[in-house]
Design a protein around this motif. Structure first.
Motif, mmCIF file in Angstrom:
data_model
loop_
_atom_site.group_PDB
_atom_site.id
_atom_site.type_symbol
_atom_site.label_atom_id
_atom_site.label_comp_id
_atom_site.label_asym_id
_atom_site.label_seq_id
_atom_site.Cartn_x
_atom_site.Cartn_y
_atom_site.Cartn_z
ATOM 1 N N ASP A 182 0.853 -1.192 0.000
ATOM 2 C CA ASP A 182 0.000 0.000 0.000
ATOM 3 C C ASP A 182 0.892 1.247 0.000
ATOM 4 O O ASP A 182 1.599 1.477 -0.965
ATOM 5 C CB ASP A 182 -0.969 -0.062 1.169
ATOM 6 C CG ASP A 182 -1.950 -1.228 1.011
ATOM 7 O OD1 ASP A 182 -2.256 -1.910 2.009
ATOM 8 O OD2 ASP A 182 -2.398 -1.467 -0.130
ATOM 9 N N THR B 154 1.074 6.755 -2.264
ATOM 10 C CA THR B 154 0.108 5.667 -2.133
ATOM 11 C C THR B 154 0.222 4.719 -3.328
ATOM 12 O O THR B 154 0.927 5.006 -4.304
ATOM 13 C CB THR B 154 -1.317 6.227 -2.070
ATOM 14 O OG1 THR B 154 -1.643 6.818 -3.345
ATOM 15 C CG2 THR B 154 -1.460 7.289 -0.988
ATOM 16 N N SER B 155 -0.491 3.613 -3.246
ATOM 17 C CA SER B 155 -0.483 2.668 -4.361
ATOM 18 C C SER B 155 -1.093 3.286 -5.614
ATOM 19 O O SER B 155 -0.775 2.879 -6.732
ATOM 20 C CB SER B 155 -1.240 1.396 -3.984
ATOM 21 O OG SER B 155 -2.569 1.713 -3.589
ATOM 22 N N SER C 56 -1.357 -7.629 7.490
ATOM 23 C CA SER C 56 -0.759 -6.379 7.064
ATOM 24 C C SER C 56 0.286 -5.945 8.072
ATOM 25 O O SER C 56 0.021 -5.935 9.286
ATOM 26 C CB SER C 56 -1.825 -5.296 6.926
ATOM 27 O OG SER C 56 -1.259 -4.094 6.448
#
Length: 120
Positions: free
Chosen positions: A32, A52-53, A106
């Motif tokens: 991410d 960000t992605s 995550s």
């Protein structure tokens, strides 16, 4: 599980440029946000830039207009192009990645850091 390897640091004169790279490898399903932080001697670690992605970027005020963050999603790599370097940019620069592992968990990962020294 995941390793981050930074490269590109070194010694440069004021006004010069450096390009940092950080490659992530391991049990990665998706990355991410990625970012760069730095810690100068005697100071706390601070955020330099993030991406960000989807490619949205954010910069610290002190580097805005001089540094550019970018990433190659397919290569799990983030870059930091640093131009017009100043002595106050001298610090250890750390890469950070928010990783979704293949296990479904995550986690936040950090690279070991790379030294950037800007001489006046």
């Amino acid at each position: 599980q995941v390793q981050l390897v930074e490269s590109g640091g070194g010694l440069v004169q004021a006004g010069g440029s450096l390009r940092l790279s950080c490659a992530a490898s391991g049990s990665i399903l998706r990355i991410d946000d990625m970012g760069w932080y730095r810690r100068a001697p005697g100071k706390q670690r601070e955020s330099v830039a993030s991406i960000t992605s989807g490619g949205t970027t954010n910069y610290a005020g002190s580097v805005k207009g001089r540094f550019t963050i970018s990433r190659d999603v397919l290569k799990n790599t983030v870059y930091l192009q640093m131009n017009s370097l100043k002595p106050e940019d001298t610090a250890v620069y750390y890469c950070n990645a928010q990783v979704l592992l293949t296990t479904g968990r995550s986690m936040d990962y950090w690279g070991p850091g790379t030294q950037v020294t800007v001489s006046s």
